[in-house]
Write an enzyme that holds these catalytic residues in place. Sequence first.
Site, short mmCIF file in Angstrom:
data_model
loop_
_atom_site.label_atom_id
_atom_site.label_comp_id
_atom_site.label_asym_id
_atom_site.label_seq_id
_atom_site.Cartn_x
_atom_site.Cartn_y
_atom_site.Cartn_z
CB CYS A 1 -3.92 30.91 -37.90
SG CYS A 1 -3.42 29.29 -37.35
NE ARG B 1 -5.78 34.48 -42.18
CZ ARG B 1 -4.94 35.08 -42.99
NH1 ARG B 1 -5.41 35.71 -44.05
NH2 ARG B 1 -3.65 35.08 -42.77
CD1 TRP C 1 -5.26 24.66 -42.20
CD2 TRP C 1 -3.09 24.91 -41.74
NE1 TRP C 1 -4.56 23.78 -42.99
CE2 TRP C 1 -3.22 23.91 -42.73
CE3 TRP C 1 -1.81 25.24 -41.29
CZ2 TRP C 1 -2.14 23.24 -43.27
CZ3 TRP C 1 -0.72 24.57 -41.83
CH2 TRP C 1 -0.89 23.58 -42.81
CG ASN D 1 -1.32 33.69 -39.20
OD1 ASN D 1 -1.43 34.55 -40.07
ND2 ASN D 1 -1.01 32.46 -39.49
N GLY D 2 1.21 31.90 -37.51
CA GLY D 2 2.61 31.76 -37.90
C GLY D 2 3.21 30.51 -37.29
CD GLU E 1 -6.17 24.21 -60.93
OE1 GLU E 1 -5.04 24.03 -60.48
OE2 GLU E 1 -7.04 24.81 -60.30
CE LYS F 1 -8.29 23.22 -58.18
NZ LYS F 1 -8.15 24.49 -57.53
CD GLU G 1 -7.51 22.40 -53.49
OE1 GLU G 1 -7.75 22.55 -54.70
OE2 GLU G 1 -7.46 23.36 -52.70
CG HIS H 1 8.87 8.43 -70.24
ND1 HIS H 1 9.91 7.88 -70.96
CD2 HIS H 1 8.26 9.30 -71.08
CE1 HIS H 1 9.94 8.41 -72.17
NE2 HIS H 1 8.94 9.27 -72.27
CE LYS I 1 -9.64 30.99 -51.91
NZ LYS I 1 -9.73 30.02 -53.02
#
Length: 630
Positions: A2, A27, A78, A104-105, A501, A505, A508, A524, A625
């Site tokens: 947000c 955001r 968001w 925002n929150g 990573e 990626k 996402e 395993h 982000k």
Amino acid sequence: MCGIVGYLGKKSAVPLILDSLRTLEYRGYDSAGIAFLDDDNLFHIYKAAGKLVNLESVLPDSTPLKSGSHIGIGHIRWATHGAANEINAHPHHGGHQEIALVHNGIIENYFEIKQELEAKGRNFISDTDTECIAQLLEQLTSEMPSDTPEQFRVVIQATLNKLVGAYALSIINKKFPNHLFAIRNHAPLVIGKGENEYLVASDAVAIISHTQELLFLKDKEIAEITPEGIRLTRLDGTPIEAVLEHVELGPLQIDKKGFKHFMLKEIYEQPDVVRNSLSGRLVSAERPIRLLPGEPKDSLKKQTLDTILKYMDRIVIVGCGTSFNAGLVGKYFIEEMVSVPVEVESAGEYRYRKPIISDKTLIVAISQSGETADTLEAVRRAAKLGGKILTITNREDSSLARESDIVLPVRAGVEISVCATKSFTAQIIVFYLLGLAMAEMRQTASESQIKELKTGLLKTPALIEAALSNPEPVQAVAKQYGNAANVLFIARGINFPVALEGALKLKEISYIHAEGYSGSELKHGPIAMLDESIPVISVLVPGVVFEKMISNCQEAKARDAQMIGITSAVIDSQKAESTFDDLLQIPESLELLSPLIATVPLQLLAYYMAEYLGKDVDQPRNLAKSVTVE
Ligand code: AGP
């Protein structure tokens, strides 16, 4: 997570708020909205689901939008509570379009507040937690005196005192068209003072093109902004001096420079990012590392850094997502070079544990944005227990940087794509520099090893350039496996975090299920999943674990998995053919530095797979982000 914006001044509020919101879209982009008072003191609220362009398309082309409004607030969302639709979009009001606010929150006790207010006859229209603030505020204005700005301020205080949770808020009230309120509690908020105008935003980048005179609000502070100035108080009404800082921050460059997406542009910026990150810190293999170039030798910061480099006997790295993965590379490197135990903790877990911290524990906070709520809280917890805080971040003006003993900027430049790429590389560079500086101070590695690594680091930009120079084989692999439902990434040693990573990626931006494992972990459990439908992407570079990785790849191949190798080794052609279906060659580097190179084809692979699938690469669904809620 947000983004909020507020404006009070002589310019036309609406276009200015929209411009600032545009820079905050990183955001969130689930919905957008704006509220303003026109010069006849009429209230206007517009909202739209989806990205900011949708809001722009529903705004009528009328005078107040262009010139007749000088106070307003805006929001990009968001979603946390309630679907990403128009009703749940901010700004919210208490039902009578007299008071509007953006938030925002997360309000944790929203349900209890809502029940209480509904019992008093108030009707909620959205599913958000935010609406309870607006409804409560309006309810209290009917129960308390609220005819003057001073009285309204007391109502705001009473409202906030009932809230549990995190909030950055900006509020306007029809009764007081010259008053803009801004409040911060565990979510960032900055106020800018321009010429005859004030701006409020979640991030300084949104207002820096208007002013560099900024006031970074602290938790539990309320700012009442009028044309006469900023009146700052604590939640209990105690006045505080409003101290503005002059902040040098380049305006946000929103330019794809000819690339189709920001992500691709940012991947290709990495050679320069590495140069920039090393600049002044690692000048030649013969000269010692300087982590804080430009700092006077006897400064307090320098002394703190020396203490950290020389005496800390345990390091705890805290971070989330990609930053966590970068922290893992840091762990492998620092333990190798300095023989100090390093733990890497997911900040969201660490903050609720009972951390064991002594005065010799160094907490390294790693965060691109410097605003990640969990990382910030983990650090606050550790600082209270006496830990020294060193922050590695891309934002020196962030909340995290402001609350740290030492800040090491990664200098990646503004990263727009939600999917982090260049900041990961720059974070790893800073970990290498930190490890080398500690090893130099403590003499825990031989001079020749340190020199070899420094030489290797200085060569890195050219090696990354080489890795980027021929994307065609990666594109071909992306196309070939683009329809996979599951993808596994495996690696070992210092490249294990690269496997994590690579999987992050891909998940996402392509929404393909992917997991990263140590090659040794396959047998395993995950090996049970393998068949001809699953691509296994393996990173293997010459060094300690190379032969082990070859064996792990053969084990997977024997279960019919599609094997894609990423290697700098020259593998015997028969062995290569019997193990891999596809082999992507990367330039050779020192094993300890190889994550910097091996990450590049994985970033490209994720990018081209998402692109092949037609996904929204720069703004993937459900993500933001800067994750400022826990
Ligand atoms: C990275 O691609 C992600 N968008 C995400 O995992 C991110 O790294 C994480 O949210 C942490 O953010 P930070 O580095 O700003 O703290």
